[in-house]
Design a protein around this motif. Structure first.
Motif, mmCIF file in Angstrom:
data_model
loop_
_atom_site.group_PDB
_atom_site.id
_atom_site.type_symbol
_atom_site.label_atom_id
_atom_site.label_comp_id
_atom_site.label_asym_id
_atom_site.label_seq_id
_atom_site.Cartn_x
_atom_site.Cartn_y
_atom_site.Cartn_z
ATOM 1 N N LEU A 43 6.466 39.894 35.236
ATOM 2 C CA LEU A 43 7.815 39.741 35.793
ATOM 3 C C LEU A 43 8.250 41.022 36.501
ATOM 4 O O LEU A 43 8.811 40.972 37.593
ATOM 5 N N GLU A 44 7.978 42.170 35.882
ATOM 6 C CA GLU A 44 8.367 43.439 36.503
ATOM 7 C C GLU A 44 7.560 43.739 37.760
ATOM 8 O O GLU A 44 8.042 44.416 38.653
ATOM 9 N N SER A 51 10.718 31.865 33.682
ATOM 10 C CA SER A 51 10.932 30.489 33.224
ATOM 11 C C SER A 51 12.369 30.336 32.742
ATOM 12 O O SER A 51 13.093 31.315 32.560
ATOM 13 N N LYS A 52 12.768 29.090 32.498
ATOM 14 C CA LYS A 52 14.103 28.834 31.958
ATOM 15 C C LYS A 52 14.297 29.578 30.645
ATOM 16 O O LYS A 52 15.323 30.206 30.430
ATOM 17 N N LYS A 53 13.301 29.503 29.769
ATOM 18 C CA LYS A 53 13.430 30.139 28.455
ATOM 19 C C LYS A 53 13.598 31.647 28.584
ATOM 20 O O LYS A 53 14.397 32.256 27.876
ATOM 21 N N GLU A 74 14.447 32.531 44.244
ATOM 22 C CA GLU A 74 14.475 31.502 45.283
ATOM 23 C C GLU A 74 14.898 30.159 44.714
ATOM 24 O O GLU A 74 14.544 29.807 43.592
ATOM 25 N N GLU A 75 15.649 29.408 45.492
ATOM 26 C CA GLU A 75 16.194 28.120 45.055
ATOM 27 C C GLU A 75 15.120 27.203 44.475
ATOM 28 O O GLU A 75 15.311 26.590 43.447
ATOM 29 N N TYR A 76 13.972 27.136 45.126
ATOM 30 C CA TYR A 76 12.917 26.238 44.643
ATOM 31 C C TYR A 76 12.249 26.767 43.376
ATOM 32 O O TYR A 76 11.597 26.032 42.652
ATOM 33 N N GLU A 77 12.435 28.059 43.065
ATOM 34 C CA GLU A 77 11.832 28.658 41.877
ATOM 35 C C GLU A 77 12.769 28.613 40.672
ATOM 36 O O GLU A 77 12.316 28.563 39.539
ATOM 37 N N ALA A 78 14.061 28.652 40.931
ATOM 38 C CA ALA A 78 15.028 28.833 39.839
ATOM 39 C C ALA A 78 15.469 27.507 39.245
ATOM 40 O O ALA A 78 15.811 26.590 39.973
ATOM 41 N N PRO A 79 15.481 27.444 37.933
ATOM 42 C CA PRO A 79 16.116 26.286 37.310
ATOM 43 C C PRO A 79 17.612 26.405 37.547
ATOM 44 O O PRO A 79 18.131 27.497 37.685
ATOM 45 N N SER A 81 21.675 26.191 36.671
ATOM 46 C CA SER A 81 22.435 26.600 35.495
ATOM 47 C C SER A 81 22.792 25.419 34.597
ATOM 48 O O SER A 81 22.857 25.568 33.380
ATOM 49 N N VAL A 82 22.988 24.246 35.172
ATOM 50 C CA VAL A 82 23.294 23.072 34.361
ATOM 51 C C VAL A 82 22.108 22.754 33.461
ATOM 52 O O VAL A 82 22.267 22.507 32.262
ATOM 53 N N ASP A 83 20.920 22.775 34.016
ATOM 54 C CA ASP A 83 19.701 22.515 33.252
ATOM 55 C C ASP A 83 19.564 23.514 32.102
ATOM 56 O O ASP A 83 19.281 23.141 30.963
ATOM 57 N N LEU A 84 19.774 24.787 32.399
ATOM 58 C CA LEU A 84 19.680 25.825 31.375
ATOM 59 C C LEU A 84 20.717 25.629 30.270
ATOM 60 O O LEU A 84 20.404 25.744 29.084
ATOM 61 N N VAL A 85 21.948 25.312 30.663
ATOM 62 C CA VAL A 85 23.012 25.128 29.686
ATOM 63 C C VAL A 85 22.731 23.910 28.806
ATOM 64 O O VAL A 85 22.879 23.965 27.582
ATOM 65 N N LEU A 86 22.295 22.821 29.406
ATOM 66 C CA LEU A 86 21.996 21.628 28.620
ATOM 67 C C LEU A 86 20.865 21.891 27.632
ATOM 68 O O LEU A 86 20.953 21.501 26.462
ATOM 69 N N ASP A 87 19.812 22.564 28.084
ATOM 70 C CA ASP A 87 18.711 22.907 27.175
ATOM 71 C C ASP A 87 19.210 23.722 25.997
ATOM 72 O O ASP A 87 18.849 23.472 24.846
ATOM 73 N N LYS A 88 20.042 24.719 26.268
ATOM 74 C CA LYS A 88 20.549 25.600 25.208
ATOM 75 C C LYS A 88 21.467 24.835 24.256
ATOM 76 O O LYS A 88 21.405 25.025 23.037
#
Length: 121
Positions: A43-44, A51-53, A74-79, A81-88
């Motif tokens: 990542l660095e 990833s979302k996690k 990038e838009e196509y790379e990023a989950p 925020s709704v998806d992330l919040v629902l998962d959490k």
């Protein structure tokens, strides 16, 4: 691949070092986040997209928003925020079926508004 995110992650490690007045290497941060040292290194170096996690773990660990960590991904790379919040929320047991509490709906509403803001800027 993702220079802005990798720079934010490096900067965050340095902020931790200043705050704690001690070295916080990739291994230590990886342990604290519950991910591999190799993942932090990739990542660095911008060789891996978070990833979302990992985004959720960074947001919780740093007390910085998901939007902060996702900005520049990038838009196509990023989950989204709704998806992330629902998962959490599912992980934390706030949502267990389709009968959703008013409190949960308010959290979902905020995530949707963040996603709308992200898409129109």
């Amino acid at each position: 691949m993702n220079k802005l995110f990798s720079e934010k992650l490096k900067k965050y490690r340095k902020e931790l070092e200043v705050k704690r007045n001690e070295k916080v290497g990739q291994v230590r941060l990886a342990e604290e986040l519950g991910i591999s040292k190799g993942a932090i290194g990739n990542l660095e170096n911008g060789e891996r997209v978070p990833s979302k996690k990992i985004l959720v773990k960074l947001a919780e660990h740093s007390k910085k928003s998901l939007s902060y960590w996702m900005d520049g991904v990038e838009e196509y790379e990023a989950p989204n925020s709704v998806d992330l919040v629902l998962d959490k929320m599912i992980e934390k047991g706030l949502i267990t079926d389709t009968d959703i509490s008013d409190e949960a709906w308010e959290i979902i509403k905020k995530a949707v508004l963040l996603e709308i803001e992200r898409k129109i800027r």
